[in-house]
Design a protein around this motif. Structure first.
Motif, PDB file in Angstrom:
ATOM      1  N   GLN A 232      28.086  -3.677  58.437  1.00  0.00           N
ATOM      2  CA  GLN A 232      28.377  -2.446  57.733  1.00  0.00           C
ATOM      3  C   GLN A 232      28.777  -1.354  58.717  1.00  0.00           C
ATOM      4  O   GLN A 232      28.471  -1.418  59.908  1.00  0.00           O
ATOM      5  CB  GLN A 232      27.187  -1.990  56.885  1.00  0.00           C
ATOM      6  N   ALA A 233      29.487  -0.360  58.192  1.00  0.00           N
ATOM      7  CA  ALA A 233      29.911   0.776  59.004  1.00  0.00           C
ATOM      8  C   ALA A 233      30.169   1.952  58.079  1.00  0.00           C
ATOM      9  O   ALA A 233      30.478   1.777  56.889  1.00  0.00           O
ATOM     10  CB  ALA A 233      31.171   0.442  59.799  1.00  0.00           C
ATOM     11  N   HIS A 234      30.016   3.154  58.629  1.00  0.00           N
ATOM     12  CA  HIS A 234      30.309   4.375  57.879  1.00  0.00           C
ATOM     13  C   HIS A 234      31.164   5.261  58.769  1.00  0.00           C
ATOM     14  O   HIS A 234      30.789   5.564  59.895  1.00  0.00           O
ATOM     15  CB  HIS A 234      29.020   5.106  57.480  1.00  0.00           C
ATOM     16  N   TRP A 235      32.335   5.644  58.257  1.00  0.00           N
ATOM     17  CA  TRP A 235      33.280   6.427  59.055  1.00  0.00           C
ATOM     18  C   TRP A 235      33.670   7.697  58.319  1.00  0.00           C
ATOM     19  O   TRP A 235      33.828   7.709  57.099  1.00  0.00           O
ATOM     20  CB  TRP A 235      34.543   5.609  59.339  1.00  0.00           C
ATOM     21  N   SER A 236      33.863   8.762  59.082  1.00  0.00           N
ATOM     22  CA  SER A 236      34.362  10.024  58.550  1.00  0.00           C
ATOM     23  C   SER A 236      35.389  10.586  59.524  1.00  0.00           C
ATOM     24  O   SER A 236      35.325  10.329  60.736  1.00  0.00           O
ATOM     25  CB  SER A 236      33.222  11.037  58.354  1.00  0.00           C
ATOM     26  N   SER A 237      36.334  11.342  58.998  1.00  0.00           N
ATOM     27  CA  SER A 237      37.336  11.990  59.839  1.00  0.00           C
ATOM     28  C   SER A 237      37.307  13.487  59.580  1.00  0.00           C
ATOM     29  O   SER A 237      36.912  13.942  58.502  1.00  0.00           O
ATOM     30  CB  SER A 237      38.738  11.431  59.546  1.00  0.00           C
ATOM     31  N   ALA A 261      34.410   6.981  54.335  1.00  0.00           N
ATOM     32  CA  ALA A 261      34.313   5.663  53.686  1.00  0.00           C
ATOM     33  C   ALA A 261      33.156   4.883  54.278  1.00  0.00           C
ATOM     34  O   ALA A 261      32.832   5.015  55.458  1.00  0.00           O
ATOM     35  CB  ALA A 261      35.611   4.877  53.845  1.00  0.00           C
ATOM     36  N   GLU A 262      32.546   4.052  53.440  1.00  0.00           N
ATOM     37  CA  GLU A 262      31.481   3.147  53.868  1.00  0.00           C
ATOM     38  C   GLU A 262      31.929   1.716  53.592  1.00  0.00           C
ATOM     39  O   GLU A 262      32.423   1.415  52.506  1.00  0.00           O
ATOM     40  CB  GLU A 262      30.179   3.439  53.125  1.00  0.00           C
ATOM     41  N   VAL A 263      31.765   0.839  54.597  1.00  0.00           N
ATOM     42  CA  VAL A 263      32.190  -0.551  54.482  1.00  0.00           C
ATOM     43  C   VAL A 263      30.974  -1.451  54.626  1.00  0.00           C
ATOM     44  O   VAL A 263      30.156  -1.261  55.538  1.00  0.00           O
ATOM     45  CB  VAL A 263      33.227  -0.915  55.566  1.00  0.00           C
ATOM     46  N   ARG A 264      30.854  -2.441  53.728  1.00  0.00           N
ATOM     47  CA  ARG A 264      29.748  -3.408  53.803  1.00  0.00           C
ATOM     48  C   ARG A 264      30.297  -4.799  53.521  1.00  0.00           C
ATOM     49  O   ARG A 264      31.016  -4.996  52.538  1.00  0.00           O
ATOM     50  CB  ARG A 264      28.643  -3.047  52.802  1.00  0.00           C
ATOM     51  N   TYR A 265      29.945  -5.741  54.397  1.00  0.00           N
ATOM     52  CA  TYR A 265      30.356  -7.125  54.240  1.00  0.00           C
ATOM     53  C   TYR A 265      29.142  -7.965  53.855  1.00  0.00           C
ATOM     54  O   TYR A 265      28.092  -7.901  54.501  1.00  0.00           O
ATOM     55  CB  TYR A 265      30.951  -7.658  55.547  1.00  0.00           C
ATOM     56  N   PHE A 266      29.297  -8.753  52.783  1.00  0.00           N
ATOM     57  CA  PHE A 266      28.274  -9.676  52.313  1.00  0.00           C
ATOM     58  C   PHE A 266      28.792 -11.101  52.484  1.00  0.00           C
ATOM     59  O   PHE A 266      29.950 -11.314  52.862  1.00  0.00           O
ATOM     60  CB  PHE A 266      27.946  -9.406  50.843  1.00  0.00           C
ATOM     61  N   ALA A 267      27.945 -12.078  52.177  1.00  0.00           N
ATOM     62  CA  ALA A 267      28.357 -13.474  52.320  1.00  0.00           C
ATOM     63  C   ALA A 267      29.485 -13.827  51.358  1.00  0.00           C
ATOM     64  O   ALA A 267      30.330 -14.670  51.666  1.00  0.00           O
ATOM     65  CB  ALA A 267      27.165 -14.405  52.094  1.00  0.00           C
ATOM     66  N   VAL A 268      29.530 -13.189  50.191  1.00  0.00           N
ATOM     67  CA  VAL A 268      30.496 -13.587  49.161  1.00  0.00           C
ATOM     68  C   VAL A 268      31.448 -12.466  48.764  1.00  0.00           C
ATOM     69  O   VAL A 268      32.273 -12.638  47.877  1.00  0.00           O
ATOM     70  CB  VAL A 268      29.757 -14.094  47.900  1.00  0.00           C
ATOM     71  N   ARG A 269      31.386 -11.312  49.411  1.00  0.00           N
ATOM     72  CA  ARG A 269      32.275 -10.220  49.051  1.00  0.00           C
ATOM     73  C   ARG A 269      32.355  -9.200  50.176  1.00  0.00           C
ATOM     74  O   ARG A 269      31.492  -9.145  51.061  1.00  0.00           O
ATOM     75  CB  ARG A 269      31.812  -9.528  47.766  1.00  0.00           C
ATOM     76  N   ALA A 271      33.028  -5.017  50.529  1.00  0.00           N
ATOM     77  CA  ALA A 271      32.993  -3.840  49.654  1.00  0.00           C
ATOM     78  C   ALA A 271      33.187  -2.564  50.463  1.00  0.00           C
ATOM     79  O   ALA A 271      32.590  -2.383  51.526  1.00  0.00           O
ATOM     80  CB  ALA A 271      31.663  -3.778  48.899  1.00  0.00           C
ATOM     81  N   VAL A 272      34.029  -1.670  49.932  1.00  0.00           N
ATOM     82  CA  VAL A 272      34.272  -0.363  50.533  1.00  0.00           C
ATOM     83  C   VAL A 272      34.031   0.701  49.468  1.00  0.00           C
ATOM     84  O   VAL A 272      34.455   0.549  48.317  1.00  0.00           O
ATOM     85  CB  VAL A 272      35.715  -0.235  51.062  1.00  0.00           C
ATOM     86  N   THR A 292      36.849  -5.297  47.670  1.00  0.00           N
ATOM     87  CA  THR A 292      36.835  -4.290  46.619  1.00  0.00           C
ATOM     88  C   THR A 292      36.713  -2.892  47.220  1.00  0.00           C
ATOM     89  O   THR A 292      36.034  -2.702  48.234  1.00  0.00           O
ATOM     90  CB  THR A 292      35.672  -4.505  45.629  1.00  0.00           C
ATOM     91  N   VAL A 293      37.379  -1.941  46.580  1.00  0.00           N
ATOM     92  CA  VAL A 293      37.284  -0.528  46.954  1.00  0.00           C
ATOM     93  C   VAL A 293      36.815   0.245  45.734  1.00  0.00           C
ATOM     94  O   VAL A 293      37.425   0.161  44.664  1.00  0.00           O
ATOM     95  CB  VAL A 293      38.635   0.021  47.442  1.00  0.00           C
ATOM     96  N   GLN A 294      35.724   0.976  45.893  1.00  0.00           N
ATOM     97  CA  GLN A 294      35.178   1.787  44.818  1.00  0.00           C
ATOM     98  C   GLN A 294      35.463   3.252  45.138  1.00  0.00           C
ATOM     99  O   GLN A 294      35.036   3.760  46.180  1.00  0.00           O
ATOM    100  CB  GLN A 294      33.667   1.563  44.686  1.00  0.00           C
ATOM    101  N   ALA A 295      36.202   3.919  44.264  1.00  0.00           N
ATOM    102  CA  ALA A 295      36.505   5.338  44.432  1.00  0.00           C
ATOM    103  C   ALA A 295      36.130   6.050  43.148  1.00  0.00           C
ATOM    104  O   ALA A 295      36.840   5.931  42.143  1.00  0.00           O
ATOM    105  CB  ALA A 295      37.982   5.540  44.762  1.00  0.00           C
ATOM    106  N   ARG A 296      34.996   6.750  43.178  1.00  0.00           N
ATOM    107  CA  ARG A 296      34.426   7.319  41.967  1.00  0.00           C
ATOM    108  C   ARG A 296      34.257   6.199  40.931  1.00  0.00           C
ATOM    109  O   ARG A 296      33.678   5.186  41.216  1.00  0.00           O
ATOM    110  CB  ARG A 296      35.289   8.470  41.448  1.00  0.00           C
TER     111      ARG A 296
END
Length: 445
Positions: A232-237, A261-269, A271-272, A292-296
């Motif tokens: 996982q990672a969390h980035w801001s600009s 944005a926050e990015v998380r990697y799982f075994a089967v997906r 997600a951002v 997948t990207v979730q925006a609101r």
């Protein structure tokens, strides 16, 4: 070398004329026209930010102008290209080390033989776990499966922290004893140290936090695989900053200015979550792990493609989510009862409240901010100024009446000040210089 205010502003004034030459120089240095555009854009942003922090020239001081602004800017862009190359090399070494660590680590995905052993172990543990008090089982699953901290468990169950600790110790001892009986080993014996595969399986059982019954335990294992974050990672600009980040699978994320944005990697997906701003995604294809990207409330799902997503303020203070596809296909679920749809290259979707609008544009127009441009279609002046303010090293504002004026067109980010000052030629407005150096757009009188 410290640049004076007049020298920096002279470079900025000549930037537009030198843009094409700078782009060619940066392309030769990087081998990528897209990355070259980012570097040239960053060069302008650095100069603008530097100029913003400098005091005005003293009265009577002769302005210091460069003899060859294009040459000076070209050298600056080359230096930034070298810095970017060094960052990529450092990031590449980091990713290589992460991949090596992942290859050397034992896999958490059970093969067919592991699955059979797993179910056998569940059967062996069933009787032992059934003997635990209900509170002990609940505390164990909450702590080992759902990751709850012990103080949170104690508060929820209405017991002391020491009680929770004792319950967890008792449950862990019960599991270890059952595993030793299943293996036919004794704690601390050489057989235990040689357990190999079964010992690894025992660690997985402990992590999975088995409940009573093999079917329940197997569902817990599936839940673990679905919810356990592998990376996982969390980035801001910040204002005026574009930031590119590489992902472990070869994908990349380019963050626009003032984005998060926050990015998380799982075994089967994969997600951002795009919390604010805009991002452009270059996704490596992996059928086993959709991206997948979730925006609101909007959800975008892909396997491998290039597309942009943006969260911005829309009309009446509502947020607007925009999806634009450069290549490949994406599935967009607008949320709030909206109909899911698939988008291909050049297609887009705007979601603002319950209003969903499909758009069409050249594929290269997806996330135009990557190339130092912004496009406005059916927007308002207030929305355009707010969007430009992510980059401008000065404040941009409009009176309520002026902010509601309709606006369409394109603007180069590097020419933001000139574009705003030219607005009276197209709209019934006037532009006022503020004391802090910002610009206020008001209705003409």
């Amino acid at each position: 070398m410290e640049l004076s205010a007049s020298f920096t502003r002279a470079l900025l004034s000549g930037f537009d004329r030198a843009y094409a030459d700078l782009l060619r120089v940066a392309t030769r240095s990087t081998g990528s026209r897209e990355e070259a555009g980012d570097l040239v854009h960053d060069t302008w942003l650095r100069l603008a930010e530097h100029a913003r922090g400098l005091p005005a020239e003293r009265h009577g001081e002769a302005p210091q102008a460069p003899r060859d602004a294009a040459a000076y800017l070209a050298v600056m862009a080359q230096h930034m290209a070298l810095d970017a190359q060094r960052r990529r090399q450092r990031h590449g070494r980091y990713l290589d080390a992460a991949v090596l660590h992942e290859q050397l680590a034992p896999s958490h995905a059970p093969d067919a033989a592991d699955s059979v052993m797993y179910r056998q172990a569940l059967a062996a543990l069933e009787a032992a776990l059934a003997g635990l008090p209900a509170r002990g089982r609940a505390a164990f699953v909450a702590h080992r499966v759902h990751g709850e901290r012990q103080p949170e468990i104690a508060a929820r169950l209405g017991v002391s922290l020491n009680t929770v600790e004792r319950d967890l110790i008792q449950a862990q001892a019960c599991i270890e004893d059952a595993l030793h009986r299943w293996r036919g080993t004794r704690p601390g014996s050489a057989d235990t140290r040689r357990a190999g595969r079964r010992r690894s399986l025992g660690a997985l059982l402990g992590l999975a936090g088995m409940g009573v019954g093999g079917s329940v335990g197997w569902r817990q294992w599936q839940l673990y695989r679905d919810t356990h974050v592998q990376w996982q990672a969390h980035w801001s600009s910040t204002r005026g900053q574009l930031a590119r980040h590489g992902l472990p699978d070869g994908s990349s994320v380019l963050l626009d200015a003032q984005s998060s944005a926050e990015v998380r990697y799982f075994a089967v997906r994969r997600a951002v979550t795009l919390a604010r701003g805009a991002a452009f995604f270059d996704v490596a294809r992996d059928p086993g792990r959709p991206f997948t990207v979730q925006a609101r409330g909007v959800r975008v799902t892909v396997l491998g493609t290039r597309f942009g997503v943006e969260v911005a303020a829309g009309a009446d203070g509502r947020e607007r989510v925009t999806v634009q596809v450069e290549s490949g296909r994406v599935r967009v679920e607008p949320g709030a009862g909206g109909q899911a749809c698939e988008l291909g290259a050049g297609q887009g979707l705007q979601v603002e409240g319950a209003t969903v609008t499909q758009t069409q544009a050249p594929p290269g127009d997806a996330a135009l901010w990557r190339h130092g441009e912004l496009a406005f279609a059916g927007s308002t002046l207030g929305e355009a100024l707010q969007r430009l303010s992510r980059y401008a090293p000065f404040t941009l504002a409009a009176t309520p009446e002026a902010a509601r004026l309709p606006l369409s067109g394109r603007v180069r980010i590097a020419q933001a000040r000139a574009w705003v000052r030219a607005l009276p030629r197209a709209l019934p407005v006037q532009v006022r210089q503020q004391a802090d150096g910002g610009l206020l757009v008001a209705m003409a009188r």
